[in-house]
Design an enzyme around this catalytic site. Sequence first.
Site, PDB file in Angstrom:
ATOM      1  N   CYS A 197       5.253  -1.989 -64.126  1.00  0.00           N
ATOM      2  CA  CYS A 197       6.032  -2.644 -63.072  1.00  0.00           C
ATOM      3  C   CYS A 197       6.514  -4.156 -63.720  1.00  0.00           C
ATOM      4  O   CYS A 197       5.813  -4.638 -64.417  1.00  0.00           O
ATOM      5  CB  CYS A 197       5.110  -2.912 -62.038  1.00  0.00           C
ATOM      6  N   ARG A 219       5.299   1.843 -53.093  1.00  0.00           N
ATOM      7  CA  ARG A 219       4.483   1.592 -51.978  1.00  0.00           C
ATOM      8  C   ARG A 219       2.799   1.805 -51.953  1.00  0.00           C
ATOM      9  O   ARG A 219       2.237   2.577 -52.397  1.00  0.00           O
ATOM     10  CB  ARG A 219       4.822   2.340 -50.666  1.00  0.00           C
ATOM     11  N   ARG A 220       2.203   0.964 -51.188  1.00  0.00           N
ATOM     12  CA  ARG A 220       0.554   0.976 -50.876  1.00  0.00           C
ATOM     13  C   ARG A 220       0.601   2.254 -49.929  1.00  0.00           C
ATOM     14  O   ARG A 220       1.023   2.128 -48.786  1.00  0.00           O
ATOM     15  CB  ARG A 220       0.195  -0.088 -50.703  1.00  0.00           C
ATOM     16  N   TYR A 257      13.948   8.833 -53.699  1.00  0.00           N
ATOM     17  CA  TYR A 257      13.541   8.073 -52.485  1.00  0.00           C
ATOM     18  C   TYR A 257      14.762   7.240 -52.127  1.00  0.00           C
ATOM     19  O   TYR A 257      15.048   6.577 -53.084  1.00  0.00           O
ATOM     20  CB  TYR A 257      12.261   7.507 -52.487  1.00  0.00           C
ATOM     21  N   TYR A 259      15.410   4.325 -49.691  1.00  0.00           N
ATOM     22  CA  TYR A 259      14.798   3.415 -48.916  1.00  0.00           C
ATOM     23  C   TYR A 259      15.682   2.984 -47.525  1.00  0.00           C
ATOM     24  O   TYR A 259      15.095   2.771 -46.682  1.00  0.00           O
ATOM     25  CB  TYR A 259      14.766   1.948 -49.691  1.00  0.00           C
ATOM     26  N   ASP A 262      15.098   6.241 -45.496  1.00  0.00           N
ATOM     27  CA  ASP A 262      13.500   6.252 -45.381  1.00  0.00           C
ATOM     28  C   ASP A 262      12.928   7.462 -45.638  1.00  0.00           C
ATOM     29  O   ASP A 262      12.338   8.026 -44.774  1.00  0.00           O
ATOM     30  CB  ASP A 262      13.129   5.460 -43.994  1.00  0.00           C
ATOM     31  N   CYS A 333      -6.452  24.298 -56.828  1.00  0.00           N
ATOM     32  CA  CYS A 333      -7.303  24.597 -58.044  1.00  0.00           C
ATOM     33  C   CYS A 333      -7.848  23.078 -58.471  1.00  0.00           C
ATOM     34  O   CYS A 333      -8.937  22.994 -58.857  1.00  0.00           O
ATOM     35  CB  CYS A 333      -7.023  25.366 -59.282  1.00  0.00           C
ATOM     36  N   HIS A 789      -3.169  25.390 -64.274  1.00  0.00           N
ATOM     37  CA  HIS A 789      -4.263  25.775 -63.495  1.00  0.00           C
ATOM     38  C   HIS A 789      -5.547  24.891 -64.096  1.00  0.00           C
ATOM     39  O   HIS A 789      -5.846  24.605 -65.337  1.00  0.00           O
ATOM     40  CB  HIS A 789      -4.548  27.290 -63.825  1.00  0.00           C
TER      41      HIS A 789
END
Length: 829
Positions: A197, A219-220, A257, A259, A262, A333, A789
């Site tokens: 970041c 996001r958190r 995504y 924003y 949303d 699994c 797997h």
Amino acid sequence: MADVGEVLMSVLSTIRVPKPGDRVHKDECALSFSTPESEGGIYVCMNSFLGFGSQYVDRHHARTGQRAFLHIARTRKAKKEDDNNSGPEHPPKKKPTRLAIGIEGGFDVEQDQYEEDVRVVILPDRQEVTSEDLATMPDVVRERVSLSMAGIMAADSVSHTLQVQQWDGEVRQESRHAADLKQLDNGVKIPPSGWRCEVCDLQENLWMNLTDGKVLCGRRYFDGTGGNNHALLHFQETGYPLAVKLGTITPDGADVYSYDEDDMVLDSKLPEHLAHFGIDMMTMEKAECRLYKLEIAVNQRVGEWEVIQESGTTLRPLLGPGLTGMKNLGNSCYLNSVMQVLFTIPDFQNKYVANIDKIINEAPSDPTQDFKTQVAKLGYGLLSGEYSKPAPDPGDENGASEPRGDQIGIAPRMFKALVGRGHPEFSTNRQQDAQEFLLHFINMVERNCRSGPNPSEAFRFLVEERIVCQQSQKAKYTQRVDYMVQLPVPMDQATNTEELQEAERRREEGDSSAPTVRAQIPFTACMAALSEPEMLTDFWSSAVQAKTTATKTTCFASFPDYLVIQIKKFTFGLDWVPKKLDVSIDVPDTLDLSALRATGQQPGEELLPEVAPPPLMTPDVEVKAPVLDDSTVSQLCEMGFPLEACRKAVYYTGNTGIDAATNWIMSHMDDPDFAAPLVLPGCSSGAGTTPTESLCEEHLATIVSMGFSRDQATKALRATSNVLDRAVDWIFSHLDDLESMDVSEGGRSAADSEGGRDPPPGPRVRDGSGKYELFAFISHMGTSTMCGHYVCHIKKDQQWVIFNDQKVCASEKPPKDLGYLYFYRRVAE
């Protein structure tokens, strides 16, 4: 005994007909793993629509007074002989696919047929009413009961609805920004690895903005994991709407995504948008196809699938307590393997299984939504042995050469839905990373064990980081909490380099008979790579008041009771193809890490002065004290640290994220002014005063009207930057902490009136010897965490046992060199 018609009439007002939105639990008991196929079937309350096995239905009746239940029981139909006509010459082999399991039952899916018996049962005398009996009853009774029965049977069960949502939720709409997305010609090119970041240096949950190429954290999440919201803040500042999650890019697309909208969206021009920043999906597609075909062809012959699952040997099925298989619910699994290992650890057994009667008796009215109840239910299901029974004979009378090893096992549907709720990854049916799920579950345990024993303490340890400024030679010591050791894989340290080069040369020449050679990496080389100093090229030194170079070394400040080691096998190639390093590492059965214990400040060593870095300056903007990152402050408060200490930690680390702030807190907990208020430059508030002018009186009054004290309301609002909705959520998630603020007369808490009270302690860690023994490991088969797997091997009574979903067998050749996550326990001195 009263006439059944009269009894039905007396309870008629409690019988409901399911409406849209009602959650109908008709295929799994809320408190056990009983199903309609189990002995005794399942009883669905005709008022709450919760399902209960025969051992818990009387308890629900006693607690709620509900008497009417719909009893559903299914028995397996006999299979026709011609349904199973494969003999030893033609075994019905199923080949692994990219989705590995993909559907319930793993590689071996049996579609069974059942006969169903449905009737109303009235408690406490268990009077039964069939559909035929209803025909002779008054119209009002017949109509209401028949509608309720039909509604329950016609309604989609909760687990089925969730599965549909998990798949349908991945059907995304085209973003309205995709076609005309503006992309800046700023020369930014994104490398295939080493992302951080750009604000806080976080190295996970990273998103690249498709307009300017900024790499920022996400996001958190609701459970405290995720990022520090820097990608979202960037959108709010710039309006650039679309971002792609790094690490999810495949030939089929990526997680994009919007924003502005949303929601997760589709970007039909994603290859073009990624190419703008140097990511070539077309090259990637060809390489991915090659890897995929290679995985299926090679791994079935001599690769991981055969070795890790021990497919080449006859394995002896095991049954009994602690030997219960788990059904695969569609790429679950990773969850099965992690939970099998965790419930081998006494801390988790004692917290949840030993207290299961107390937990169930204290369960809320809807136990399907209670974390403690569902974890206890899962633990008891795994350890009790009640569900460790052979799976029904599929009818193969031609004689299989080796035992199947399949069990009835348990299907953790409610548990998976609960722990995945609200999480963008674990709420889906996609394959996930077992390491990420382990940390996610530990985080949930932390949040739900604010009082009483906390089993996650078994993994918790302190890491000491020593940073030495190369210009001033002054040092800085910080400590942080961790739960796992991540070991790098130094490929250049392979001991069979010549074999690898020869095999690669033959493959490039088109030699189809070229052997598959796996790199042999010494475990000591991995440990050396972990402990060697790391060079920091952009370190802000408080001694020279400028950025310079520094070295960072990492040691253990404490040793946990149980040590988890992750082998960092997953990476990205130069062509952006996600891949897994095919390596064999001689992981030892015993470890002695005593030499890696931290020693603290060295004699004669000078420390870097505690000075905050200067605030960022932009043209034509007045320089002000930095705004504190609310999300980081909130995360620290949730760990149990005092609010003012959290604010100081974020300030003195320059808003650089949760890790840096946690390090600051751990190294300043003994300071006399640790919990004293932070005084920002230009603020007139002195030490010992807590200004409240900035708090909204209307918000304070609203929270106080809910029954909380003014001090408690003030604490909640300060922790959430005076946002009422967030403050209400915060206050209900910190009830244990707030209850300790015994409010006295006059509106001030007892804590305030006792000026000498010590601040709340931080995370507790256990410590002891650095000597360990291996007791479990989780292995992954496949080319990346997005497919493949997982299975786990656990040492029980000196015998290695393989848990492969519903298959539980004695392990003959545990592939300890191919593991992904290794679990060690401390050896008693």
